[in-house]
Design a protein around this motif. Structure first.
Motif, PDB file in Angstrom:
ATOM      1  N   LYS B 423       0.702  -1.121   0.018  1.00  0.00           N
ATOM      2  CA  LYS B 423       0.054  -0.108   0.055  1.00  0.00           C
ATOM      3  C   LYS B 423       0.785   1.283  -0.008  1.00  0.00           C
ATOM      4  O   LYS B 423       1.816   1.307   0.704  1.00  0.00           O
ATOM      5  N   VAL B 424       0.739   2.228  -0.872  1.00  0.00           N
ATOM      6  CA  VAL B 424       1.268   3.421  -1.075  1.00  0.00           C
ATOM      7  C   VAL B 424       0.106   4.561  -0.974  1.00  0.00           C
ATOM      8  O   VAL B 424      -0.720   4.739  -1.550  1.00  0.00           O
ATOM      9  N   VAL B 425       0.606   5.394   0.540  1.00  0.00           N
ATOM     10  CA  VAL B 425      -0.662   6.485   0.649  1.00  0.00           C
ATOM     11  C   VAL B 425       0.189   7.800   0.589  1.00  0.00           C
ATOM     12  O   VAL B 425       1.205   7.851   1.232  1.00  0.00           O
ATOM     13  N   ASP B 426      -0.214   8.609  -0.145  1.00  0.00           N
ATOM     14  CA  ASP B 426       0.372   9.936  -0.046  1.00  0.00           C
ATOM     15  C   ASP B 426      -0.638  11.089   0.274  1.00  0.00           C
ATOM     16  O   ASP B 426      -1.812  10.953   0.319  1.00  0.00           O
ATOM     17  N   ASN B 427      -0.237  12.114   0.834  1.00  0.00           N
ATOM     18  CA  ASN B 427      -1.118  13.502   0.616  1.00  0.00           C
ATOM     19  C   ASN B 427      -0.936  14.370  -0.184  1.00  0.00           C
ATOM     20  O   ASN B 427      -0.696  15.527   0.006  1.00  0.00           O
ATOM     21  N   GLY B 428      -0.876  14.078  -1.651  1.00  0.00           N
ATOM     22  CA  GLY B 428      -0.560  14.920  -2.596  1.00  0.00           C
ATOM     23  C   GLY B 428      -1.560  15.599  -3.272  1.00  0.00           C
ATOM     24  O   GLY B 428      -2.743  15.635  -2.747  1.00  0.00           O
ATOM     25  N   ILE B 429      -1.675  15.632  -4.631  1.00  0.00           N
ATOM     26  CA  ILE B 429      -2.591  16.499  -5.233  1.00  0.00           C
ATOM     27  C   ILE B 429      -3.942  15.760  -5.498  1.00  0.00           C
ATOM     28  O   ILE B 429      -4.875  16.320  -5.761  1.00  0.00           O
ATOM     29  N   GLY B 430      -3.813  14.476  -5.325  1.00  0.00           N
ATOM     30  CA  GLY B 430      -5.135  13.680  -5.607  1.00  0.00           C
ATOM     31  C   GLY B 430      -5.392  13.513  -7.271  1.00  0.00           C
ATOM     32  O   GLY B 430      -4.827  13.969  -7.893  1.00  0.00           O
ATOM     33  N   ILE B 431      -6.409  12.704  -7.260  1.00  0.00           N
ATOM     34  CA  ILE B 431      -6.970  12.457  -8.628  1.00  0.00           C
ATOM     35  C   ILE B 431      -8.322  12.829  -8.882  1.00  0.00           C
ATOM     36  O   ILE B 431      -9.126  12.413  -7.983  1.00  0.00           O
ATOM     37  N   PRO B 432      -8.801  13.576  -9.839  1.00  0.00           N
ATOM     38  CA  PRO B 432     -10.173  13.927 -10.008  1.00  0.00           C
ATOM     39  C   PRO B 432     -10.931  12.838 -10.260  1.00  0.00           C
ATOM     40  O   PRO B 432     -10.463  11.797 -10.918  1.00  0.00           O
ATOM     41  N   PRO B 433     -12.202  12.772  -9.753  1.00  0.00           N
ATOM     42  CA  PRO B 433     -13.118  11.658  -9.634  1.00  0.00           C
ATOM     43  C   PRO B 433     -13.565  11.131 -10.856  1.00  0.00           C
ATOM     44  O   PRO B 433     -13.300   9.869 -11.612  1.00  0.00           O
ATOM     45  N   GLU B 434     -13.502  12.123 -12.206  1.00  0.00           N
ATOM     46  CA  GLU B 434     -13.913  11.665 -13.429  1.00  0.00           C
ATOM     47  C   GLU B 434     -12.652  11.120 -14.336  1.00  0.00           C
ATOM     48  O   GLU B 434     -12.682  10.339 -15.141  1.00  0.00           O
ATOM     49  N   ASP B 435     -11.400  11.123 -13.582  1.00  0.00           N
ATOM     50  CA  ASP B 435     -10.253  10.542 -13.959  1.00  0.00           C
ATOM     51  C   ASP B 435      -9.819   9.107 -13.582  1.00  0.00           C
ATOM     52  O   ASP B 435      -8.949   8.402 -14.298  1.00  0.00           O
ATOM     53  N   ILE B 436     -10.338   8.805 -12.443  1.00  0.00           N
ATOM     54  CA  ILE B 436      -9.776   7.773 -11.571  1.00  0.00           C
ATOM     55  C   ILE B 436      -9.890   6.599 -12.466  1.00  0.00           C
ATOM     56  O   ILE B 436      -9.186   5.523 -12.136  1.00  0.00           O
TER      57      ILE B 436
END
Ligand code: ADP
Ligand code: MG
Lengths: 127, 495
Positions: B423-436
């Motif tokens: 598992k890799v968890v980051d607190n970065g920019i995230g991914i828009p729901p429509e792109d996931i």
């Protein structure tokens, strides 16, 4: 001071790597094809041989097989270095020429200089 | 054809010393021998070269998929292979192996004499079985009757693919016009003659042998295999099917030949191109990286701040190109279904630790801390080393890359039910729901103001998914835009 023989047909790579390893207190000798490499191992008796795989005259695998089959030279550790696809070279090596000779380490090119240094130190400090 | 003079042996053993010893002993007696160090390798040999293994010498002490698994598979799929087990003590495990179908068991501390007493008995047994098999087939009806169906023949002649039918002894009983032109067959030189004398290809011969010797379970094993063989200048895609009588007994084999010379030339060009890329780009890139680093480290003289700054950027660009070349090559391997090169037992904890240490420095330079949590006593896992490394590297480097401000990347490796979970968890920019749903597609990169300056090929995640799939695993992603992203890879462990 440990003596390292670097065998690689890429002269630029050799030159830069020589400077790098010399900064880590190694004496570095160069050879640019497999045959020359083998001759220098016999003459110089280095503490470590770093072998590129794709070379003219005699490729790195073959040099390694010859070294490991020679009772006088087989104790010298060998690191194989290659720009060939890493996953392929891991598997093509073992059955090569029907011999099961193994190098002491494998490094895929391009390699981060710090990584190369730590792998070299690892092998040199084994004994 | 009745008596096989030399026997083809396969030795499966991961202890190299014993493997070598067996190999020498067997070679000295003039038999052919091949070797494998794992069950996977053994299966590869057996499936690729049918009819090529008569007797298998199998260690019961293989790591990973044990020797017992192999015995069970072969008893179903290739019952004609005679199996002799090897173990240190020949205790319980030997009895179990023989119950499953092994013929005998040899202690690993054998002397040459002891070895041959046992092996000669096995060879006799194999020859006897082989002859019995042939005699029983001779009683069955010949396939040559097929020739009398005139209409059928007319239909076969009109095929654009070549067709060759043989009886159970691989004697040609029928061929169509296309096959005649492909192989230069004529009624005179081909009828009732062994296929090996008419078409010079060992591979083809073994395909026919395999079809003839297969029982139904192997036939299903080969069903989706479409080997391409070279005959002269031509590349032919071949299907060989067993031909059965009403009773279901195999009485011959039919081969269909499709000329793929043109396609095959393209494939070769493509694969040459990729090995060119691999060598001709990677070699100069390794020199560049080494040269720049040496200068940057001040080993070629003191640098001014400006020089330092410029060279630092040059080094980043070079590393970007290296990643790109590696991505392309990794991706090609997955597309060709070769993402797994070698299955071996892996120390996942060690590989992960090493990978994290490699990336820690560049992360810290960005102000990102990597926290690594590895469970103690992870179950043993077998997989492809470079594949697993690629999964680790890609997910961790993404987490670092797509965290713009200071942050933390949390990496965990743990057991979860029947899986190892990475598992890799980051607190970065995230991914828009429509792109996931699209991030695993090849070349798909999210284009926003924030990501514009970040380089990449868009191949990393499709590589991760390809490798996880090849290990029967899965990848899962969760993300909140602006908050961070979590990638979870689950890889099943062996029972
Ligand atoms: N940890 C992450 N956080 C935010 N976005 C990510 C993360 N990992 C991947 N992505 C998005 O998914 C896309 C595809 O990733 P990848 O296949 O690794 O290609 P690359 O990193 O070369 O662009 C990236 O371009 C990025 O937009
Ligand atoms: Mg990426």
């Amino acid at each position: 001071m440990k003596k390292v023989l670097l065998v690689d047909d890429d002269v630029d790579f050799c030159e830069a790597t020589k400077i790098l390893l010399e900064s880590k207190a190694c004496e570095v000798i160069l050879a640019h094809d497999g045959k020359e490499g083998l001759e220098k191992v016999r003459v110089e008796k280095p503490d470590l041989v770093i072998l590129d795989v794709m070379m003219p005259e005699m490729n790195g695998y073959d040099v390694c097989v010859v070294l490991k089959a020679d009772p006088e030279l087989s104790k010298i550790p060998v690191i194989l270095l290659t720009a060939v696809d890493q996953a392929i070279f891991r598997t093509t090596y073992t059955p090569h020429m029907g011999l099961m000779t193994e190098a002491d380490d494998y490094i895929a090119k391009p390699v981060e200089p710090t990584e190369l240094v730590s792998r070299v130190e690892n092998v040199l400090n084994k004994d | 054809m009745l008596i096989k003079p030399s026997i083809n042996m396969l030795v499966v053993e991961n202890d190299i010393a014993i493997l070598q010893r067996c190999r020498e002993l067997i070679l000295n007696e003039g038999h052919k021998v091949r070797t494998a160090e794992s069950v996977g390798e053994a299966l590869n040999i057996i499936q690729k070269q049918p009819g090529d293994v008569d007797i298998m010498l199998l260690s019961l002490e293989l790591p990973g998929w044990g020797g017992m698994t192999l015995i069970n598979i072969l008893k179903k799929a290739r019952s004609e292979i005679l199996i002799v087990a090897m173990s240190t003590n020949c205790g319980e495990e030997a009895i179990e192996a023989m119950r499953a179908g092994a013929y005998d068991c040899i202690r690993k501390s054998f002397t040459a004499d002891r070895f041959w007493t046992k092996m000669n008995r096995a060879i006799e047994a194999f020859r006897l079985r082989h002859q019995l098999d042939i005699l029983s087939r001779q009683r069955q009806s010949a396939l040559s009757k097929v020739r009398h169906g005139e209409n059928l023949l007319a239909i076969l002649q009109s095929f654009t693919d070549g067709l060759v039918v043989t009886d159970w002894q691989t004697h040609i009983v029928l061929f169509n016009t296309k096959a005649a032109t492909l192989f230069g067959l004529t009624g005179k030189n081909a009828s009732e003659r062994p296929i090996s004398e008419c078409i010079a290809s060992d591979e083809l011969f073994s395909l026919f042998m395999r079809a003839i010797n297969s029982d139904s379970s192997l036939a299903s094993l080969m069903a989706d295999e479409e080997p391409v063989i070279k005959i002269g200048e031509r590349a032919l895609r071949v299907h060989v099917y067993p031909v059965k009588n009403e009773g279901g007994t195999v009485i011959g084999a039919a081969g269909l030949f499709h000329d793929v010379s043109k396609i095959s030339a393209m494939d070769k060009l493509r694969s040459d191109f990729f090995s060119m890329v691999s060598h001709e780009l990677k070699s100069p890139l390794s020199s560049l990286l080494m040269q720049i680093s040496v200068v940057l480290d001040g080993l070629a003289g003191e640098l001014t701040d400006k020089q330092n700054d410029l060279l630092g950027k040059a080094k980043e660009k070079t590393k970007g190109m290296i990643t790109l070349v590696n991505d392309i090559l990794d991706y090609r391997r997955i597309e060709e279904g070769k993402s797994i090169q070698k299955i071996e037992r892996l120390d996942l904890a060690e590989i992960l630790q090493r990978t994290v240490e490699l990336m820690r420095l560049s992360a810290e330079e960005k102000g990102i801390a990597i926290k690594c949590q590895i469970a103690e006593k992870l179950p043993s896992f077998s997989g492809d080393m470079s594949g697993i490394e690629a999964i680790f590297v890609n997910l961790i480097s993404n987490a670092i890359k797509y965290t713009l401000k200071k942050g933390t990347v949390k990496v965990t490796l743990d057991k979860s039910g029947k899986d190892v979970q990475f598992k890799v968890v980051d607190n970065g920019i995230g991914i828009p729901p429509e792109d996931i749903d699209r991030v695993f597609e090849k070349f798909h990169r999210i284009k926003t103001e924030e990501t514009r300056s970040i380089g990449g090929s868009g191949l990393g995640l499709s590589i991760v998914k390809g490798i996880a799939d090849a290990h029967n695993g899965s990848v899962h992603v969760e993300s909140k835009l602006g908050k961070g992203t979590t990638f979870i890879v689950s890889l099943p462990i062996e029972e």
